[in-house]
Design an enzyme around this catalytic site. Structure first.
Site, mmCIF file in Angstrom:
data_model
loop_
_atom_site.group_PDB
_atom_site.id
_atom_site.type_symbol
_atom_site.label_atom_id
_atom_site.label_comp_id
_atom_site.label_asym_id
_atom_site.label_seq_id
_atom_site.Cartn_x
_atom_site.Cartn_y
_atom_site.Cartn_z
ATOM 1 N N ASP A 56 0.861 -1.178 0.000
ATOM 2 C CA ASP A 56 0.000 0.000 0.000
ATOM 3 C C ASP A 56 0.903 1.235 0.000
ATOM 4 O O ASP A 56 2.121 1.106 -0.066
ATOM 5 C CB ASP A 56 -0.926 -0.002 1.228
ATOM 6 N N ASP A 62 1.472 4.780 2.321
ATOM 7 C CA ASP A 62 1.092 5.404 3.590
ATOM 8 C C ASP A 62 1.509 6.873 3.614
ATOM 9 O O ASP A 62 2.646 7.202 3.264
ATOM 10 C CB ASP A 62 1.792 4.684 4.755
ATOM 11 N N ASP A 112 -3.217 4.514 2.808
ATOM 12 C CA ASP A 112 -3.554 4.852 4.199
ATOM 13 C C ASP A 112 -3.191 6.308 4.450
ATOM 14 O O ASP A 112 -2.083 6.738 4.123
ATOM 15 C CB ASP A 112 -2.749 3.993 5.193
HETATM 16 P P1 TTP Z 1 2.114 -1.015 6.661
HETATM 17 O O1 TTP Z 1 1.617 -0.139 5.584
HETATM 18 O O2 TTP Z 1 1.250 -2.164 7.028
HETATM 19 O O3 TTP Z 1 3.526 -1.643 6.330
HETATM 20 P P2 TTP Z 1 4.760 -1.106 5.500
HETATM 21 O O4 TTP Z 1 4.457 0.207 4.860
HETATM 22 O O5 TTP Z 1 5.920 -1.142 6.415
HETATM 23 O O6 TTP Z 1 4.992 -2.216 4.412
HETATM 24 P P3 TTP Z 1 4.149 -2.459 3.061
HETATM 25 O O7 TTP Z 1 5.077 -2.135 1.946
HETATM 26 O O8 TTP Z 1 3.775 -3.899 3.087
HETATM 27 O O9 TTP Z 1 2.962 -1.574 3.093
HETATM 28 O O10 TTP Z 1 2.364 -0.172 7.989
HETATM 29 C C1 TTP Z 1 3.224 0.937 8.035
HETATM 30 C C2 TTP Z 1 3.433 1.370 9.457
HETATM 31 O O11 TTP Z 1 2.266 1.947 9.989
HETATM 32 C C3 TTP Z 1 3.792 0.219 10.377
HETATM 33 O O12 TTP Z 1 5.024 0.482 11.014
HETATM 34 C C4 TTP Z 1 2.741 0.194 11.419
HETATM 35 C C5 TTP Z 1 2.088 1.540 11.307
HETATM 36 N N1 TTP Z 1 0.661 1.538 11.616
HETATM 37 C C6 TTP Z 1 0.262 2.088 12.817
HETATM 38 O O13 TTP Z 1 1.090 2.527 13.603
HETATM 39 N N2 TTP Z 1 -1.066 2.124 13.126
HETATM 40 C C7 TTP Z 1 -2.011 1.625 12.290
HETATM 41 O O14 TTP Z 1 -3.205 1.695 12.600
HETATM 42 C C8 TTP Z 1 -1.583 1.046 11.030
HETATM 43 C C9 TTP Z 1 -2.579 0.475 10.068
HETATM 44 C C10 TTP Z 1 -0.247 1.024 10.752
HETATM 45 MN MN MN Z 2 2.661 0.446 3.778
HETATM 46 MN MN MN Z 3 -0.399 0.850 5.538
#
Ligand code: TTP
Ligand code: MN
Ligand code: MN
Ligand code: MN
Length: 383
Positions: free
Chosen positions: A205, A207, A307
């Site tokens: 995703d 973020d 996100d």
């Molecule tokens: P992710 O998007 O799940 O993981 P990522 O970006 O490290 O890897 P990917 O490439 O698979 O997307 O989460 C990113 C960070 O956000 C992770 O360290 C945890 C944090 N997080 C929170 O702190 N609170 C939340 O509610 C969510 C959904 C994530």
């Molecule tokens: Mn992510």
């Molecule tokens: Mn995420």
């Protein structure tokens, strides 16, 4: 082979926040195996071994060299008996029979398939498995199953959102969101976080943190962004295949943030900032170098998971550190704070239990300094 040898490397900390871990993994043959074990222990809700294999994988990922024999590991932390037995199998036979057995197990395969759907967690997957369901078509044909809105979108966009998001796609989305937030308020702050901030080439995703420099003005910002994205259309009316805008799915969660609360001890608990989990429609024309889609896919667009989290500006550093990950890095930051410093850290704040006071921070560096840790750059947090 070139590069540093095991003996040239200083002591490795048991805490990921005291290691520098880039995206380059020299021990993938071991860490891939450990990740399968982490998954099966997660499905079976067995916490101890799950954590043990997570930590072991994380230690091996931090090494600038490849483990060639078990002797190479004798100075490394977090490698227990079971871990070493798996490594020995891999060193000797090139694969682990214990891991292969799991990979060929029907329950593992089914739970893995079901949890790959957006909105389906281990509990739901297990429930469906126990009903005898084994495939998506069986789930979708089962009249007694009521999918929630998230799961419906998960199935609807399964092909796209189970496909990796490229860095070019992440940057294209940043442009789209940047335009939307700056049209709402000129003092908007937007930061790419998560895996892409850590330098990953691909992610599941994208973020972002979105807020405003003026405190309090971030309230209502996410609903306004969502409203804007709902109305936004990326193609002329004639060419659109939906009457909708680029917003394909939106789960908005209002802030429940309370400044007086102590940092949470439970890591897996979500933070209290306003946030939204989205699926956005991204056009080929919006991405430099084009979309990361299958060859022969002629739609000209794809769905992407996004996100957005919106902390007040005085919490920015904590939110940025918390959302930059990796999850193992975050777990160990909190464990280090608690065990080594008698402090509580989460996505909102840092609290010193000895002094009984909150420690302020405007940058991530401030937080590392409060914790007495050397600063670790985002691209060194791929623990
Ligand atoms: P992710 O998007 O799940 O993981 P990522 O970006 O490290 O890897 P990917 O490439 O698979 O997307 O989460 C990113 C960070 O956000 C992770 O360290 C945890 C944090 N997080 C929170 O702190 N609170 C939340 O509610 C969510 C959904 C994530
Ligand atoms: Mn992510
Ligand atoms: Mn995420
Ligand atoms: Mn993830």
């Amino acid at each position: 082979p070139e590069g540093p040898t095991p003996t040239a490397v200083a002591t490795v900390s048991q805490y990921a926040c005291q290691r520098r871990t880039t995206t380059e993994n020299n021990n993938k043959i071991f860490t891939d195996a450990f990740e399968v074990l982490v998954e099966i222990y997660e499905f079976n809700e067995i916490e101890g071994p799950c954590l043990a294999f997570r930590r072991a994988a994380s230690v091996l990922k931090s090494l600038p060299w490849a483990v060639q024999c078990l002797g190479d590991t004798h100075n490394l932390p977090c490698l227990g008996e079971h871990t070493k037995a798996i490594m020995e199998e891999i060193l000797q036979y090139g694969r682990s029979f214990e891991v292969e057995k799991i990979l060929s197990d029907e329950r593992y395969q089914t739970l893995k398939l079901f949890t790959s759907v957006f909105g389906v967690g281990p509990k739901t997957a297990e429930k469906w498995y126990r009903r005898g369901l084994r495939s998506f078509s069986e789930i979708l044909a089962d009249r007694s199953i009521r999918l929630n809105r998230m799961q419906q979108s998960g199935f609807q966009h399964y092909g796209d959102i189970s496909r990796a998001v490229s860095k070019a796609e992440a940057l294209a989305l940043r442009n789209i969101i940047d335009e939307a937030v700056h049209a709402i308020t000129p003092d908007a702050v937007l930061a790419l976080t998560g895996g892409f901030r850590r330098g990953k080439e691909f992610g599941h995703d994208v973020d972002f943190i979105v807020t405003t420099t003026e405190m309090g003005k971030e309230e209502g910002l996410l609903p306004r962004i969502i409203d804007k994205l709902t109305k936004e259309v990326s193609l002329p009316l004639m060419e659109r295949d939906w009457e909708k805008g680029i917003l394909l799915y939106c789960d908005y969660q209002a802030s429940t943030f309370d400044i007086s609360k102590l940092p949470s001890r439970r890591f897996e608990a979500m933070d209290h900032f306003a946030k939204c989990f989205l699926i956005l429609r991204l056009e080929d024309s919006q991405v430099g170098g084009g979309l990361h889609i299958a060859e022969g896919d002629i739609r000209g667009w794809r769905a992407v998971r996004v996100d957005l989290v919106s902390p007040p500006m005085d919490r920015y550093a904590f939110a940025l550190l918390g959302w930059s990950g990796s999850r193992q890095f975050e777990r160990d930051l909190r464990r280090f704070a608690r065990m080594e410093r008698h402090m509580l850290l989460d996505n909102h704040a840092l609290y010193d239990k000895t002094k009984k006071e909150f420690l302020a921070a405007t940058t991530e560096k401030d937080i590392f300094a409060h914790l007495g840790l050397e600063y670790i750059e985002p691209w060194q947090r791929n623990a």
